[in-house]
Design a protein around this motif. Structure first.
Motif, PDB file in Angstrom:
ATOM      1  N   THR A  66      45.124  24.705  50.249  1.00  0.00           N
ATOM      2  CA  THR A  66      44.814  24.657  51.679  1.00  0.00           C
ATOM      3  C   THR A  66      44.584  26.068  52.204  1.00  0.00           C
ATOM      4  OG1 THR A  66      47.165  24.683  52.213  1.00  0.00           O
ATOM      5  CG2 THR A  66      46.101  22.530  52.083  1.00  0.00           C
ATOM      6  N   ARG A  67      43.919  26.145  53.305  1.00  0.00           N
ATOM      7  CA  ARG A  67      43.604  27.436  53.917  1.00  0.00           C
ATOM      8  C   ARG A  67      44.856  28.286  54.091  1.00  0.00           C
ATOM      9  NH1 ARG A  67      40.520  25.905  59.277  1.00  0.00           N
ATOM     10  NH2 ARG A  67      41.944  24.157  59.067  1.00  0.00           N
ATOM     11  N   GLY A  68      44.734  29.558  53.800  1.00  0.00           N
ATOM     12  CA  GLY A  68      45.850  30.481  53.970  1.00  0.00           C
ATOM     13  C   GLY A  68      46.703  30.645  52.724  1.00  0.00           C
ATOM     14  N   GLN A  69      46.580  29.714  51.779  1.00  0.00           N
ATOM     15  CA  GLN A  69      47.365  29.829  50.559  1.00  0.00           C
ATOM     16  C   GLN A  69      46.786  30.880  49.629  1.00  0.00           C
ATOM     17  OE1 GLN A  69      47.611  25.618  49.187  1.00  0.00           O
ATOM     18  NE2 GLN A  69      49.824  25.875  49.458  1.00  0.00           N
ATOM     19  N   GLN A  70      47.517  31.106  48.561  1.00  0.00           N
ATOM     20  CA  GLN A  70      47.099  32.064  47.551  1.00  0.00           C
ATOM     21  C   GLN A  70      46.911  31.321  46.235  1.00  0.00           C
ATOM     22  OE1 GLN A  70      49.499  33.094  44.930  1.00  0.00           O
ATOM     23  NE2 GLN A  70      48.095  34.509  43.965  1.00  0.00           N
ATOM     24  N   VAL A  71      46.008  31.829  45.387  1.00  0.00           N
ATOM     25  CA  VAL A  71      45.739  31.166  44.119  1.00  0.00           C
ATOM     26  C   VAL A  71      45.585  32.198  43.012  1.00  0.00           C
ATOM     27  CG1 VAL A  71      43.221  31.140  44.397  1.00  0.00           C
ATOM     28  CG2 VAL A  71      44.332  29.369  43.044  1.00  0.00           C
ATOM     29  N   THR A  72      45.981  31.815  41.814  1.00  0.00           N
ATOM     30  CA  THR A  72      45.804  32.656  40.623  1.00  0.00           C
ATOM     31  C   THR A  72      45.080  31.857  39.555  1.00  0.00           C
ATOM     32  OG1 THR A  72      47.801  33.952  41.053  1.00  0.00           O
ATOM     33  CG2 THR A  72      46.953  33.951  38.802  1.00  0.00           C
ATOM     34  N   LEU A  73      43.975  32.400  39.075  1.00  0.00           N
ATOM     35  CA  LEU A  73      43.198  31.779  38.013  1.00  0.00           C
ATOM     36  C   LEU A  73      43.316  32.643  36.768  1.00  0.00           C
ATOM     37  CD1 LEU A  73      39.955  30.979  40.056  1.00  0.00           C
ATOM     38  CD2 LEU A  73      42.098  29.704  39.955  1.00  0.00           C
ATOM     39  N   ARG A  74      43.281  32.007  35.607  1.00  0.00           N
ATOM     40  CA  ARG A  74      43.514  32.725  34.361  1.00  0.00           C
ATOM     41  C   ARG A  74      42.358  32.580  33.388  1.00  0.00           C
ATOM     42  NH1 ARG A  74      48.197  30.749  36.381  1.00  0.00           N
ATOM     43  NH2 ARG A  74      49.867  32.302  36.652  1.00  0.00           N
ATOM     44  N   CYS A  75      42.206  33.596  32.559  1.00  0.00           N
ATOM     45  CA  CYS A  75      41.096  33.626  31.615  1.00  0.00           C
ATOM     46  C   CYS A  75      41.533  34.322  30.328  1.00  0.00           C
ATOM     47  CB  CYS A  75      39.921  34.387  32.220  1.00  0.00           C
ATOM     48  SG  CYS A  75      38.567  34.754  31.086  1.00  0.00           S
ATOM     49  N   SER A  76      41.204  33.699  29.200  1.00  0.00           N
ATOM     50  CA  SER A  76      41.401  34.343  27.903  1.00  0.00           C
ATOM     51  C   SER A  76      40.037  34.589  27.285  1.00  0.00           C
ATOM     52  CB  SER A  76      42.234  33.461  26.977  1.00  0.00           C
ATOM     53  OG  SER A  76      43.557  33.387  27.432  1.00  0.00           O
ATOM     54  N   PRO A  77      39.737  35.821  26.916  1.00  0.00           N
ATOM     55  CA  PRO A  77      38.396  36.115  26.410  1.00  0.00           C
ATOM     56  C   PRO A  77      38.176  35.596  24.999  1.00  0.00           C
ATOM     57  CG  PRO A  77      39.767  38.064  26.268  1.00  0.00           C
ATOM     58  CD  PRO A  77      40.572  37.014  26.975  1.00  0.00           C
ATOM     59  N   LYS A  78      36.950  35.572  24.618  1.00  0.00           N
ATOM     60  CA  LYS A  78      36.568  35.229  23.244  1.00  0.00           C
ATOM     61  C   LYS A  78      37.223  36.230  22.301  1.00  0.00           C
ATOM     62  CE  LYS A  78      32.220  35.025  20.581  1.00  0.00           C
ATOM     63  NZ  LYS A  78      32.372  33.727  19.901  1.00  0.00           N
ATOM     64  N   SER A  79      37.605  35.733  21.128  1.00  0.00           N
ATOM     65  CA  SER A  79      38.256  36.590  20.150  1.00  0.00           C
ATOM     66  C   SER A  79      37.405  37.824  19.851  1.00  0.00           C
ATOM     67  CB  SER A  79      38.481  35.786  18.859  1.00  0.00           C
ATOM     68  OG  SER A  79      39.061  36.585  17.874  1.00  0.00           O
ATOM     69  N   GLY A  80      38.033  38.984  19.919  1.00  0.00           N
ATOM     70  CA  GLY A  80      37.330  40.231  19.630  1.00  0.00           C
ATOM     71  C   GLY A  80      36.721  40.902  20.843  1.00  0.00           C
TER      72      GLY A  80
END
Lengths: 114, 112
Positions: free
Chosen positions: A14-28
């Motif tokens: 909802t508006r005003g909240q905070q979010v964290t998105l995660r990413c793991s890269p391709k090997s190497g």
């Protein structure tokens, strides 16, 4: 060989909240870029991380911040969410020492802000 | 400001047709132009073009770059329903950081 992975797949906030998105890269791969893709538009560059530092930034406000960890994975944080932040967030990895413009994309996180 | 424009924005064809997608760019310190195919979520890499006049080919897909006129085309021959997707063109901006500037994409629908 695992490709680029992202989590979560979908997220509703909802508006005003905070979010964290995660990413793991391709090997190497050691470089991670984040993009925002609004519906019907092409991806827009948010920023890029290399050696745990933000190397380049697009035209996004300071509410968008990130981090890269020693294992090259990365997080995208968005504070004070707005309705307009609803989009598909794509992470792309590449090899800084190689052809940096060959970026491999993850499946994205679909963020919906209500 | 660097800019990439794609046309048409959408296209509907029938299987077996040949299509041509266009991408024009205005970029300082051009490095390369890339094409991606986006079906559901993750754009998948198709071609990277750096030199004018040299055609890149992969099966029924081919692409060419004109650095003088600042455009690229992506051709798909003998289209199949599996070619239905959004096709994105992106420019590699100046420097070596790898920032990509994308066009808005062309949505291709191939009907049986």
């Amino acid at each position: 060989d695992a490709g680029v992975t992202q989590s979560p797949t979908h997220l509703i906030k909802t508006r005003g909240q905070q979010v964290t998105l995660r990413c793991s890269p391709k090997s190497g791969h050691d470089t991670v870029s984040w993009y925002q893709q609004a519906l019907g538009q092409g991806p827009q560059f948010i920023f890029q991380y290399y050696e745990e530092e933000e190397r380049q930034r697009g035209n996004f406000p300071d509410r968008f911040s990130g981090h890269q960890f020693p294992n090259y994975s990365s997080e995208l944080n968005v504070n004070a969410l707005l309705l307009g932040d609803s989009a598909l967030y794509l992470c792309a990895s590449s090899l800084a020492g190689g052809r940096a413009n060959e970026q491999f994309f993850g499946p994205g996180t679909r963020l919906t802000v209500l | 400001e660097d800019k990439v424009v794609q046309s048409p924005l959408s296209l509907v064809v029938h299987e077996g047709d040949t299509v041509t997608l266009n991408c024009s760019y205005e970029v300082t310190n051009f490095r390369s132009l890339l094409w991606y195919k986006q079906e559901k979520k993750a754009p998948t890499f198709l071609f990277m073009l750096t030199s004018s006049g040299i055609e890149k080919k992969s099966g029924r897909l081919s692409s060419i770059l004109d650095k003088k006129e600042l455009f690229s085309i992506l051709n798909i021959t003998a289209t199949q329903t599996g070619d239905s997707a959004v096709y994105l063109c992106a420019d590699h901006a100046s420097g070596n950081t790898g920032k990509l500037i994308f066009g808005q994409g062309t949505t291709l629908q191939v009907k049986p």
